[in-house]
Enzyme design. Structure first.
Site, PDB file in Angstrom:
ATOM      1  N   PRO A 127      10.429  -4.345  -0.357  1.00  0.00           N
ATOM      2  CA  PRO A 127      11.456  -3.984   0.624  1.00  0.00           C
ATOM      3  C   PRO A 127      10.828  -3.775   2.006  1.00  0.00           C
ATOM      4  O   PRO A 127       9.680  -3.325   2.093  1.00  0.00           O
ATOM      5  CB  PRO A 127      12.014  -2.655   0.102  1.00  0.00           C
ATOM      6  CG  PRO A 127      11.234  -2.281  -1.090  1.00  0.00           C
ATOM      7  CD  PRO A 127      10.202  -3.322  -1.377  1.00  0.00           C
ATOM      8  N   SER A 160       0.827  -7.071   4.942  1.00  0.00           N
ATOM      9  CA  SER A 160       0.089  -7.662   3.827  1.00  0.00           C
ATOM     10  C   SER A 160       0.310  -9.176   3.781  1.00  0.00           C
ATOM     11  O   SER A 160      -0.621  -9.943   3.509  1.00  0.00           O
ATOM     12  CB  SER A 160       0.546  -7.008   2.512  1.00  0.00           C
ATOM     13  OG  SER A 160      -0.246  -7.449   1.453  1.00  0.00           O
ATOM     14  N   ASP A 206      -2.174  -2.097  10.554  1.00  0.00           N
ATOM     15  CA  ASP A 206      -2.688  -1.999   9.185  1.00  0.00           C
ATOM     16  C   ASP A 206      -3.023  -3.365   8.568  1.00  0.00           C
ATOM     17  O   ASP A 206      -3.378  -3.446   7.394  1.00  0.00           O
ATOM     18  CB  ASP A 206      -1.761  -1.165   8.279  1.00  0.00           C
ATOM     19  CG  ASP A 206      -0.321  -1.625   8.318  1.00  0.00           C
ATOM     20  OD1 ASP A 206      -0.058  -2.675   8.940  1.00  0.00           O
ATOM     21  OD2 ASP A 206       0.540  -0.951   7.722  1.00  0.00           O
ATOM     22  N   GLY A 239       7.651   1.471   4.581  1.00  0.00           N
ATOM     23  CA  GLY A 239       6.333   2.105   4.663  1.00  0.00           C
ATOM     24  C   GLY A 239       5.345   1.562   3.646  1.00  0.00           C
ATOM     25  O   GLY A 239       4.309   2.165   3.380  1.00  0.00           O
ATOM     26  N   LEU A 240       5.652   0.395   3.094  1.00  0.00           N
ATOM     27  CA  LEU A 240       4.775  -0.208   2.080  1.00  0.00           C
ATOM     28  C   LEU A 240       3.865  -1.282   2.674  1.00  0.00           C
ATOM     29  O   LEU A 240       3.003  -1.827   1.990  1.00  0.00           O
ATOM     30  CB  LEU A 240       5.627  -0.822   0.955  1.00  0.00           C
ATOM     31  CG  LEU A 240       6.419   0.200   0.126  1.00  0.00           C
ATOM     32  CD1 LEU A 240       7.466  -0.501  -0.741  1.00  0.00           C
ATOM     33  CD2 LEU A 240       5.489   1.028  -0.749  1.00  0.00           C
ATOM     34  N   GLY A 241       4.090  -1.629   3.936  1.00  0.00           N
ATOM     35  CA  GLY A 241       3.212  -2.574   4.625  1.00  0.00           C
ATOM     36  C   GLY A 241       3.406  -4.025   4.222  1.00  0.00           C
ATOM     37  O   GLY A 241       2.492  -4.841   4.374  1.00  0.00           O
ATOM     38  N   LYS A 301       0.861  -1.196   0.000  1.00  0.00           N
ATOM     39  CA  LYS A 301       0.000   0.000   0.000  1.00  0.00           C
ATOM     40  C   LYS A 301       0.887   1.233   0.000  1.00  0.00           C
ATOM     41  O   LYS A 301       2.076   1.169   0.375  1.00  0.00           O
ATOM     42  CB  LYS A 301      -0.921   0.042   1.231  1.00  0.00           C
ATOM     43  CG  LYS A 301      -0.238  -0.053   2.614  1.00  0.00           C
ATOM     44  CD  LYS A 301       0.346   1.220   3.142  1.00  0.00           C
ATOM     45  CE  LYS A 301       0.990   1.069   4.527  1.00  0.00           C
ATOM     46  NZ  LYS A 301       1.853   2.205   4.886  1.00  0.00           N
TER      47      LYS A 301
HETATM   48  O1  C5P Z   1       0.623  -2.017  14.936  1.00  0.00           O
HETATM   49  P1  C5P Z   1       2.029  -2.195  14.511  1.00  0.00           P
HETATM   50  O2  C5P Z   1       2.681  -3.380  15.182  1.00  0.00           O
HETATM   51  O3  C5P Z   1       2.217  -2.194  13.032  1.00  0.00           O
HETATM   52  O4  C5P Z   1       2.811  -0.909  15.020  1.00  0.00           O
HETATM   53  C1  C5P Z   1       4.194  -0.828  15.159  1.00  0.00           C
HETATM   54  C2  C5P Z   1       4.496   0.266  16.170  1.00  0.00           C
HETATM   55  O5  C5P Z   1       4.105   1.541  15.646  1.00  0.00           O
HETATM   56  C3  C5P Z   1       3.723   0.126  17.464  1.00  0.00           C
HETATM   57  O6  C5P Z   1       4.417  -0.641  18.397  1.00  0.00           O
HETATM   58  C4  C5P Z   1       3.567   1.547  17.934  1.00  0.00           C
HETATM   59  O7  C5P Z   1       4.766   1.950  18.576  1.00  0.00           O
HETATM   60  C5  C5P Z   1       3.484   2.333  16.644  1.00  0.00           C
HETATM   61  N1  C5P Z   1       2.097   2.652  16.256  1.00  0.00           N
HETATM   62  C6  C5P Z   1       1.416   3.648  16.926  1.00  0.00           C
HETATM   63  N2  C5P Z   1       0.132   3.968  16.556  1.00  0.00           N
HETATM   64  C7  C5P Z   1      -0.458   3.330  15.511  1.00  0.00           C
HETATM   65  C8  C5P Z   1       0.234   2.323  14.799  1.00  0.00           C
HETATM   66  C9  C5P Z   1       1.513   1.999  15.206  1.00  0.00           C
HETATM   67  O8  C5P Z   1       1.942   4.244  17.863  1.00  0.00           O
HETATM   68  N3  C5P Z   1      -1.697   3.699  15.146  1.00  0.00           N
END
Ligand code: C5P
Length: 283
Positions: free
Chosen positions: A95, A105, A137, A99-101, A13
């Protein structure tokens, strides 16, 4: 069962605008963004097996318990209260730290594939709550397309009928950025902002340039001026809009003219950057 294996794409994304609204009690942040699926994708092949295991084309990536593919499979198996296995092969084309998720995904794709393979439609709960346990995400990637996201990123409003009419170029420098690090750099928040869904729907690139902000650009560009340089060169090459995606390090440019997009992609590739653009219809 699936001796031969069943394959699916796990698409990336980009974020069309990203506002960080507030820090929450649980340590996460409330945000607003538009997620937009693109054609750049990992490929996952799954076979029936006794145990849960995986292999991967990228030798730098762990294939152990910390990989989101394995975590997704184990979580679904636990919630569904079954003891089936599956073996996965991940062709890693996206990669990471860009920031591409990609990891998210992969996780969503594994949940969807296992749901079918293990025939859980009748027995298990919907996958969205499970997906959120794997990452903010991951729920978006269960559905894909274009969606406005709020909360941690899981409160989704699908932008059904939205058509992206532009030519996209994505450029990824050899820098991996931790999302958790990027969130920690933010200390000023505001909620009184433009509605990103409305701005995106206008498909007016002058407006996008004025109004579609990604709040991570400030901290990321000040630590890595090279990334800001990529954005500037995309704009110089004729992009009507350019932005960091997610917390970076990937940057994308959006062009009205395909020739400009081709030229910008060729220049970035000549500089040694990993570069992607759609091969056929510009989506
Ligand atoms: O949810 P995810 O594991 O992808 O997030 C990685 C890190 O990014 C989290 O541990 C948190 O520190 C931060 N994050 C956040 N708020 C969000 C999404 C991610 O603070 N809405």
């Amino acid at each position: 069962m699936l001796g031969q294996g069943l394959s699916e794409q796990a698409p990336a994304k980009i974020n069309l605008g990203l506002h960080i609204i507030r820090r929450r009690q649980d340590g996460y942040h409330d945000l607003a963004t538009v997620f937009h699926s693109i054609g750049w994708a990992d490929k996952i092949t799954i076979c029936s097996a006794e145990e849960i295991s995986m292999t991967c084309t990228d030798g730098t990536l762990s294939c152990g318990e910390d990989n989101l593919v394995i975590r997704a499979a184990r979580l679904l198996r636990k919630i569904a209260d079954i003891d089936y296995g599956a073996s996965f092969h991940l062709e890693k084309l996206l990669p990471h730290g860009a920031g591409l998720g990609g990891g998210s995904s992969d996780a969503a794709t594994v949940l969807r594939m296992l749901y079918k393979l293990w025939e859980l439609e009748q027995t298990a709960r919907p996958l969205d709550a499970l997906a959120l346990q794997l990452g903010s995400d991951v729920p978006f990637f269960l559905h894909g397309g274009t969606a406005y996201a709020e909360g941690r990123g899981e409160r989704l409003t699908p932008m059904t009928g939205y058509v992206f009419p532009f030519h996209l170029v994505v450029i990824v420098p050899n820098i991996q950025i931790s999302t958790a690090w990027a969130f920690r750099q933010l200390d000023v928040f505001g909620s009184n902002r433009v509605n990103l869904m409305e701005v995106v729907q206008s498909n007016d690139l002058d407006r996008w340039r004025r109004e579609l902000e990604n709040d991570f650009e400030g901290p990321v560009f000040s630590k890595w001026p090279e990334i800001e340089g990529i954005k500037s060169s995309l704009l110089r090459s004729g992009a009507g809009f350019a932005s960091l995606t997610g917390s970076g390090s990937g940057v994308y440019g959006i062009f009205e003219h395909e020739e400009d997009a081709k030229q910008a992609a060729a220049e970035a590739a000549a500089q040694g950057y990993v570069t992607w653009r759609p091969t056929q219809d510009g989506r």
